[in-house]
Scaffold this motif. Structure first.
Motif, short mmCIF file in Angstrom:
data_model
loop_
_atom_site.label_atom_id
_atom_site.label_comp_id
_atom_site.label_asym_id
_atom_site.label_seq_id
_atom_site.Cartn_x
_atom_site.Cartn_y
_atom_site.Cartn_z
N PHE A 1 1.21 11.98 -8.11
CA PHE A 1 0.31 11.15 -7.31
C PHE A 1 0.01 9.83 -8.02
O PHE A 1 -0.12 8.79 -7.37
N SER A 2 -0.11 9.85 -9.34
CA SER A 2 -0.50 8.65 -10.08
C SER A 2 0.54 7.53 -9.95
O SER A 2 0.21 6.36 -10.15
N HIS B 1 -2.06 3.65 -2.82
CA HIS B 1 -3.11 4.36 -2.09
C HIS B 1 -2.60 5.00 -0.80
O HIS B 1 -2.87 6.17 -0.54
N ARG C 1 -0.34 7.94 -1.52
CA ARG C 1 -1.12 9.10 -1.96
C ARG C 1 -1.73 9.83 -0.77
O ARG C 1 -1.71 11.05 -0.71
#
Length: 153
Positions: A131-132, A136, A139
């Protein structure tokens, strides 16, 4: 000026947000003239003077120690006014509520998942790593996909 006299500063309480420590902290922006310092914020785990969002709080700092603030006694922080920009205050209130709710949700989830086997923690760490790397919107999309797959069984 007496070297032992405290330095006085006015701060505007802008609400709660996560600090670098991961804890929910209370944040203030220094007042410079009739504006807020755009580059500096002051965070603390305890709110000064039970200030509502948008309150102007007068704080006193020990002479020669600009990073410290008196929190009790005759130099304790005190509310000395209210910020004039209602739109900014409303935005700060919205962010404050969202940050508080996120923190409460995470605390509830941690409590409910206490004692989870290590393999689940490892799987979560792997997901967090993936996810990192995403922006945005990516994600959010991946989170929806993961949730749908898990709920289907």
């Amino acid at each position: 000026m007496d070297d032992t006299a405290p330095n006085t500063e006015q701060l505007v309480y802008i609400g709660r947000a996560r600090a670098a420590s991961g804890k929910l902290a209370h944040w203030y922006r220094p007042v410079v003239g009739d504006a807020l310092d755009p580059e500096r914020q002051v965070g603390t785990l305890k709110r000064y003077a039970s200030s509502p969002i948008g309150a102007i709080v007068t704080v006193h700092r020990p002479a020669g120690q600009p990073e410290r603030i008196y929190t009790a006694g005759q130099y304790a922080p005190e509310i000395s006014g209210a910020w004039h920009d209602e739109a900014a205050i409303n935005e700060w209130r919205t962010i404050d509520r969202a940050e508080y709710q996120r923190d409460a949700n995470e605390a509830r989830a941690r409590k409910q998942l206490a004692g989870l086997p290590d393999e689940f923690s490892t799987a979560l760490d792997t997901l967090a790593t993936h996810f990192s790397r995403l922006n945005h919107s990516q994600r959010a999309a991946l989170l929806s996909l993961v949730q749908a797959k898990l709920l289907r069984g």
